[in-house]
Design a protein around this motif. Structure first.
Motif, PDB file in Angstrom:
ATOM      1  N   LYS A   1       0.770  -1.151   0.150  1.00 40.47           N
ATOM      2  CA  LYS A   1      -0.034  -0.004   0.086  1.00 40.47           C
ATOM      3  C   LYS A   1       1.060   1.230  -0.150  1.00 40.47           C
ATOM      4  O   LYS A   1       0.532   2.147  -0.538  1.00 40.47           O
ATOM      5  CB  LYS A   1      -1.137  -0.036   1.314  1.00 40.47           C
ATOM      6  N   GLU A   2       1.835   1.281   0.711  1.00 40.39           N
ATOM      7  CA  GLU A   2       2.683   2.274   0.790  1.00 40.39           C
ATOM      8  C   GLU A   2       3.483   2.698  -0.485  1.00 40.39           C
ATOM      9  O   GLU A   2       3.748   3.763  -1.174  1.00 40.39           O
ATOM     10  CB  GLU A   2       3.952   2.048   1.926  1.00 40.39           C
ATOM     11  N   ARG A   3       3.891   1.661  -1.280  1.00 43.85           N
ATOM     12  CA  ARG A   3       4.616   1.857  -2.604  1.00 43.85           C
ATOM     13  C   ARG A   3       3.566   2.146  -3.620  1.00 43.85           C
ATOM     14  O   ARG A   3       3.773   2.923  -4.264  1.00 43.85           O
ATOM     15  CB  ARG A   3       5.067   0.431  -2.949  1.00 43.85           C
ATOM     16  N   THR A   4       2.392   1.658  -3.462  1.00 44.63           N
ATOM     17  CA  THR A   4       1.199   2.102  -4.304  1.00 44.63           C
ATOM     18  C   THR A   4       1.062   3.476  -4.159  1.00 44.63           C
ATOM     19  O   THR A   4       0.784   4.442  -5.049  1.00 44.63           O
ATOM     20  CB  THR A   4       0.060   1.093  -4.128  1.00 44.63           C
ATOM     21  N   ALA A   5       0.849   3.869  -3.043  1.00 43.79           N
ATOM     22  CA  ALA A   5       0.605   5.358  -2.587  1.00 43.79           C
ATOM     23  C   ALA A   5       1.721   6.360  -3.398  1.00 43.79           C
ATOM     24  O   ALA A   5       1.194   7.633  -3.872  1.00 43.79           O
ATOM     25  CB  ALA A   5       0.534   5.618  -1.200  1.00 43.79           C
ATOM     26  N   SER A   6       2.911   5.964  -3.194  1.00 41.73           N
ATOM     27  CA  SER A   6       4.077   6.940  -3.899  1.00 41.73           C
ATOM     28  C   SER A   6       3.822   6.545  -5.533  1.00 41.73           C
ATOM     29  O   SER A   6       4.156   7.743  -6.079  1.00 41.73           O
ATOM     30  CB  SER A   6       5.467   6.066  -3.568  1.00 41.73           C
ATOM     31  N   PHE A   7       3.500   5.418  -6.088  1.00 42.11           N
ATOM     32  CA  PHE A   7       3.005   5.471  -7.403  1.00 42.11           C
ATOM     33  C   PHE A   7       2.111   6.401  -7.860  1.00 42.11           C
ATOM     34  O   PHE A   7       2.120   7.027  -8.907  1.00 42.11           O
ATOM     35  CB  PHE A   7       3.046   4.176  -7.920  1.00 42.11           C
ATOM     36  N   GLN A   8       0.904   6.371  -7.061  1.00 49.52           N
ATOM     37  CA  GLN A   8      -0.088   7.390  -7.275  1.00 49.52           C
ATOM     38  C   GLN A   8       0.113   8.855  -7.197  1.00 49.52           C
ATOM     39  O   GLN A   8      -0.031   9.511  -8.234  1.00 49.52           O
ATOM     40  CB  GLN A   8      -1.097   7.100  -6.112  1.00 49.52           C
ATOM     41  N   ARG A   9       1.110   9.368  -6.239  1.00 48.09           N
ATOM     42  CA  ARG A   9       1.551  10.684  -6.311  1.00 48.09           C
ATOM     43  C   ARG A   9       2.297  10.799  -7.587  1.00 48.09           C
ATOM     44  O   ARG A   9       2.117  11.917  -8.081  1.00 48.09           O
ATOM     45  CB  ARG A   9       2.516  10.971  -5.099  1.00 48.09           C
ATOM     46  N   ARG A  10       3.200  10.032  -8.011  1.00 51.93           N
ATOM     47  CA  ARG A  10       3.998  10.279  -9.430  1.00 51.93           C
ATOM     48  C   ARG A  10       2.879  10.225 -10.488  1.00 51.93           C
ATOM     49  O   ARG A  10       2.905  10.909 -11.529  1.00 51.93           O
ATOM     50  CB  ARG A  10       4.871   9.076  -9.435  1.00 51.93           C
ATOM     51  N   ARG A  11       2.001   9.061 -10.490  1.00 55.73           N
ATOM     52  CA  ARG A  11       1.042   9.198 -11.710  1.00 55.73           C
ATOM     53  C   ARG A  11       0.388  10.624 -11.663  1.00 55.73           C
ATOM     54  O   ARG A  11       0.165  11.148 -13.012  1.00 55.73           O
ATOM     55  CB  ARG A  11      -0.075   8.228 -11.339  1.00 55.73           C
TER      56      ARG A  11
ATOM     57  N   CYS B   1      -3.459  13.055 -21.637  1.00 58.00           N
ATOM     58  CA  CYS B   1      -3.371  12.145 -21.036  1.00 58.00           C
ATOM     59  C   CYS B   1      -4.532  11.799 -20.291  1.00 58.00           C
ATOM     60  O   CYS B   1      -4.892  12.592 -19.280  1.00 58.00           O
ATOM     61  CB  CYS B   1      -2.124  12.392 -20.180  1.00 58.00           C
ATOM     62  N   ARG B   2      -4.920  10.479 -20.277  1.00 55.25           N
ATOM     63  CA  ARG B   2      -6.000   9.939 -19.544  1.00 55.25           C
ATOM     64  C   ARG B   2      -5.473   9.338 -18.304  1.00 55.25           C
ATOM     65  O   ARG B   2      -4.250   9.073 -18.175  1.00 55.25           O
ATOM     66  CB  ARG B   2      -6.547   8.582 -20.347  1.00 55.25           C
ATOM     67  N   VAL B   3      -6.409   9.621 -17.016  1.00 52.93           N
ATOM     68  CA  VAL B   3      -5.755   9.098 -15.896  1.00 52.93           C
ATOM     69  C   VAL B   3      -6.065   7.661 -16.012  1.00 52.93           C
ATOM     70  O   VAL B   3      -7.128   7.179 -15.929  1.00 52.93           O
ATOM     71  CB  VAL B   3      -6.841   9.696 -14.599  1.00 52.93           C
ATOM     72  N   PRO B   4      -4.830   6.997 -15.500  1.00 51.74           N
ATOM     73  CA  PRO B   4      -4.878   5.428 -15.418  1.00 51.74           C
ATOM     74  C   PRO B   4      -5.459   4.943 -14.149  1.00 51.74           C
ATOM     75  O   PRO B   4      -5.121   5.559 -13.160  1.00 51.74           O
ATOM     76  CB  PRO B   4      -3.223   5.099 -15.864  1.00 51.74           C
ATOM     77  N   GLU B   5      -5.841   3.721 -14.402  1.00 50.53           N
ATOM     78  CA  GLU B   5      -6.407   3.069 -12.952  1.00 50.53           C
ATOM     79  C   GLU B   5      -5.261   2.404 -12.146  1.00 50.53           C
ATOM     80  O   GLU B   5      -5.476   2.216 -11.097  1.00 50.53           O
ATOM     81  CB  GLU B   5      -7.532   2.255 -13.265  1.00 50.53           C
ATOM     82  N   GLY B   6      -4.284   1.962 -12.958  1.00 44.46           N
ATOM     83  CA  GLY B   6      -3.249   1.266 -12.278  1.00 44.46           C
ATOM     84  C   GLY B   6      -2.052   1.142 -13.072  1.00 44.46           C
ATOM     85  O   GLY B   6      -1.645   1.851 -14.074  1.00 44.46           O
ATOM     86  N   ALA B   7      -1.257   0.172 -12.663  1.00 49.41           N
ATOM     87  CA  ALA B   7       0.302   0.060 -13.354  1.00 49.41           C
ATOM     88  C   ALA B   7       1.170   1.197 -12.784  1.00 49.41           C
ATOM     89  O   ALA B   7       0.886   2.027 -12.054  1.00 49.41           O
ATOM     90  CB  ALA B   7       0.389  -0.320 -14.560  1.00 49.41           C
ATOM     91  N   PHE B   8       2.091   1.454 -13.495  1.00 50.94           N
ATOM     92  CA  PHE B   8       2.972   2.644 -13.287  1.00 50.94           C
ATOM     93  C   PHE B   8       3.457   3.322 -14.689  1.00 50.94           C
ATOM     94  O   PHE B   8       4.534   3.607 -15.003  1.00 50.94           O
ATOM     95  CB  PHE B   8       4.339   2.546 -12.561  1.00 50.94           C
TER      96      PHE B   8
END
Length: 410
Positions: free
Chosen positions: A302-312, A327-334
């Motif tokens: 969860k911590e790493r996903t939160a970091s990816f979301q900030r970068r997204r 640019c569309r807002v993606p639901e997942g991946a990086f």
């Protein structure tokens, strides 16, 4: 004339099955960008499909302990009993799927899982439906196995997702597989239960068609998106579905090379035949590490996903602020998969006209020293993929460079 002389004169003749397949465009762009860095140019590479996090310490320690115990020999062909049990528990705990050990296979990365499945099941001319944009290896693997990839364009208007209407229209008596990836590389698009339901209803009407689902980015989803996998939603399809996953992305274990899958025992057995004549068993040490990954602490995900979301969010907002990009807002991946149609027809400071997304990406590399991948590499243009699995500082610098490079176009 000697045999060697004859070969030298004739030259090497590649097998027809690979004649139209080249090295991945992603790898070629990465190699060029790396060469530029070695020349002293300040290149920012946003093409790599791997997390920038380190493998968790408890996973590395499990590998060290396995080495000290002498677990450095061959294991069972398609996965040790310990790892298969850990995978069985994972499927049941996280996906509500119950597999016996003979319904689970382990290979040297998910790419080998895909290759084994296609090689074990495709006859020449069999068709595999692949929604685009797609991970580049999907189509190439099908071709190497002498199948026919059937690409279905899924543009931004459908969220880069396959629709039931397009799926129904693409199925023929020769269709062997439908291949789905959620969350997707390269688009980051993910299928909810509601998105999957019409597709599964179509597949129920065509019992000769099997389903392969690539769930590699399962744990990297945002904004409360609820991940689901097809066999979980529709048990009637479980006996013709191969559910593929691995430890590479969620656990930052790309170099450990472990992928796995659950599916019908007859398919799993046939895949083992292929693997037995290719690599044999995966690395014993990597398997021990993967047991720790799947059974150990999961809170860091969860911590790493939160970091990816900030970068997204940083990348999406930065790209959308640039005139000509969408640019569309993606639901997942990086990854982001941004449209660059607004850049086509513009002219670079050197006088070159940008005609394709490949031209645009080449311009960004040459002018802004930012390496990204054109959508054409993933079967859909005009788009480009950014991997935001790098530091926020690098992403901010890259966005500043991209904006400036775009402003220099006329």
């Amino acid at each position: 004339m000697t045999i060697n002389a004859t070969v030298k004169e004739a030259g090497f003749l590649p097998a027809s099955r690979i004649a139209s397949i080249g090295v991945s465009e992603i790898l070629k762009i990465g190699a060029r960008a790396s060469a530029m860095k070695r020349e002293g140019k300040p290149v920012i590479i946003l093409g790599a499909g791997e997390p920038d996090f380190d493998t968790p310490d408890h996973v590395k320690e499990a590998a060290s302990e396995a080495i000290r115990r002498g677990e450095t020999k061959y294991t069972a062909l398609d996965g040790s009993p310990q790892l298969k049990k850990a995978i069985r528990e994972k499927f049941q705990r996280e996906n509500g799927l119950v597999y016996e050990l003979d319904e689970i296979t382990v290979a040297t990365g998910a790419k080998q899982i895909l290759f084994n499945a296609m090689m074990a099941s495709i006859n020449p001319g069999d068709e595999v439906i692949i929604p685009t944009p797609y991970w580049t290896s999907y189509s190439d693997i099908v071709q190497i196995c002498e199948g026919k990839p059937v690409s279905i364009a899924c543009d931004q208007s459908s969220g880069f997702r396959l629709t039931a209407e397009k799926l129904e229209a693409a199925i023929t008596p020769k269709t062997r597989w439908v291949l789905l990836n959620s969350p997707s590389n390269p688009s980051g698009a993910a299928y909810s239960a509601a998105d999957y339901r019409p597709l599964l209803d179509v597949l129920l009407k065509h019992p000769h068609v099997w389903l392969l689902v690539d769930d590699m980015y399962e744990h990297i989803v945002y904004d409360g998106f609820r991940f689901v996998t097809p066999a979980q939603l529709e048990p009637r399809l479980k006996d013709r579905t191969l559910t593929v996953n691995g430890v590479s992305k969620a656990y930052a274990m790309t170099g450990w090379r472990i992928g796995y899958a659950g599916g019908p025992p007859a398919l799993i057995k046939a895949m083992a035949v292929v693997q037995s004549q290719a690599t044999s068993c995966p690395s014993s040490v990597s398997q021990a590490a993967s047991v720790a990954a799947l059974t150990g602490p999961q809170d860091f995900l969860k911590e790493r996903t939160a970091s990816f979301q900030r970068r997204r969010d940083l990348v999406v907002s930065g790209l959308n602020a640039i005139d000509g990009l969408d640019c569309r807002v993606p639901e997942g991946a990086f990854y982001t998969f941004a449209g660059c149609a607004g850049m086509l027809g513009r002219v670079t400071p050197s006088g070159k006209r940008i005609e394709t997304d490949g031209d645009f990406c080449a311009y960004l590399l040459d002018d802004a020293h930012v390496a990204v991948v054109p959508g054409s590499a993933f079967g859909l243009s005009p788009f480009f993929r950014i991997s935001y699995a790098t530091s926020e500082a690098e992403l901010k610098a890259a966005l500043t460079r991209i904006a400036a490079a775009c402003a220099r176009l006329s």
